[in-house]
Design an enzyme around this catalytic site. Structure first.
Site, mmCIF file in Angstrom:
data_model
loop_
_atom_site.group_PDB
_atom_site.id
_atom_site.type_symbol
_atom_site.label_atom_id
_atom_site.label_comp_id
_atom_site.label_asym_id
_atom_site.label_seq_id
_atom_site.Cartn_x
_atom_site.Cartn_y
_atom_site.Cartn_z
ATOM 1 N N HIS A 1 -8.730 1.042 -5.937
ATOM 2 C CA HIS A 1 -7.851 0.244 -5.092
ATOM 3 C C HIS A 1 -6.419 0.686 -5.329
ATOM 4 O O HIS A 1 -6.023 0.941 -6.472
ATOM 5 C CB HIS A 1 -7.989 -1.251 -5.391
ATOM 6 C CG HIS A 1 -9.339 -1.772 -5.049
ATOM 7 N ND1 HIS A 1 -9.717 -2.041 -3.754
ATOM 8 C CD2 HIS A 1 -10.417 -2.007 -5.827
ATOM 9 C CE1 HIS A 1 -10.976 -2.447 -3.753
ATOM 10 N NE2 HIS A 1 -11.425 -2.428 -4.995
ATOM 11 N N TYR B 1 0.795 -1.232 0.000
ATOM 12 C CA TYR B 1 0.000 0.000 0.000
ATOM 13 C C TYR B 1 0.827 1.281 0.000
ATOM 14 O O TYR B 1 0.270 2.372 -0.057
ATOM 15 C CB TYR B 1 -0.962 -0.004 1.191
ATOM 16 C CG TYR B 1 -1.884 -1.191 1.180
ATOM 17 C CD1 TYR B 1 -2.885 -1.300 0.224
ATOM 18 C CD2 TYR B 1 -1.744 -2.218 2.105
ATOM 19 C CE1 TYR B 1 -3.722 -2.394 0.189
ATOM 20 C CE2 TYR B 1 -2.585 -3.316 2.084
ATOM 21 C CZ TYR B 1 -3.573 -3.400 1.126
ATOM 22 O OH TYR B 1 -4.401 -4.485 1.091
#
Length: 145
Positions: free
Chosen positions: A101, A23
């Site tokens: 995402h 991430y």
């Protein structure tokens, strides 16, 4: 100025802390700052919401109707894979919504390769890091005219 609601689901408040290899190292507040700056450049007004609770996310989607929100960007986190309730909420409000995402969900574990949210959305952007949100802003700007 068009109003865009940016909704972030479970664990996204821990950006920059959790699984940096997936991430990235940008923290949640910095992400909001980056999105706000680009939205301003595009003449879009952004409102932000983050929750780790499915019902709160659904309530926030519903509230968007009362606020005359023009578009929604949603990163449903793990709810992507099983929340038909969020899917139904998006369909119910009929506000153009883009699912985003940070990671490419299709290059990850098998259970992450399916979205039950995407069919309720005008599109899905996945795998461009935090730039996924910026791409979504451009897309909504185009869609909303």
């Amino acid at each position: 100025m068009k109003k865009i609601l940016v909704i972030n689901g479970p664990n996204l408040n821990l950006l920059g802390i959790r699984e940096k290899d997936i991430y990235g190292s940008t923290n949640y507040n910095k992400l909001l700052e980056i999105i706000s700056k680009k939205a301003n450049e595009l003449n879009l007004n952004t409102l932000f919401f983050q929750s780790n609770h499915e019902g709160e996310i659904i309530d926030r989607i519903h509230k968007a109707l009362d606020e005359n929100i023009d578009g929604i960007i949603i990163n449903p986190g793990a709810y992507t894979h099983y929340s038909y309730a969020i899917h139904d909420a998006i369909k119910a409000v009929n506000i153009p919504t883009i699912e985003v995402h940070i990671s490419n969900i299709y290059a990850r574990e098998e259970f992450r390769k399916r979205s039950v949210i995407a069919p309720a959305c005008v599109g899905q952007i996945s795998g461009f890091g935090i730039k996924s949100y910026i791409i979504a802003l451009y897309a909504l700007k185009e869609i909303l005219g």
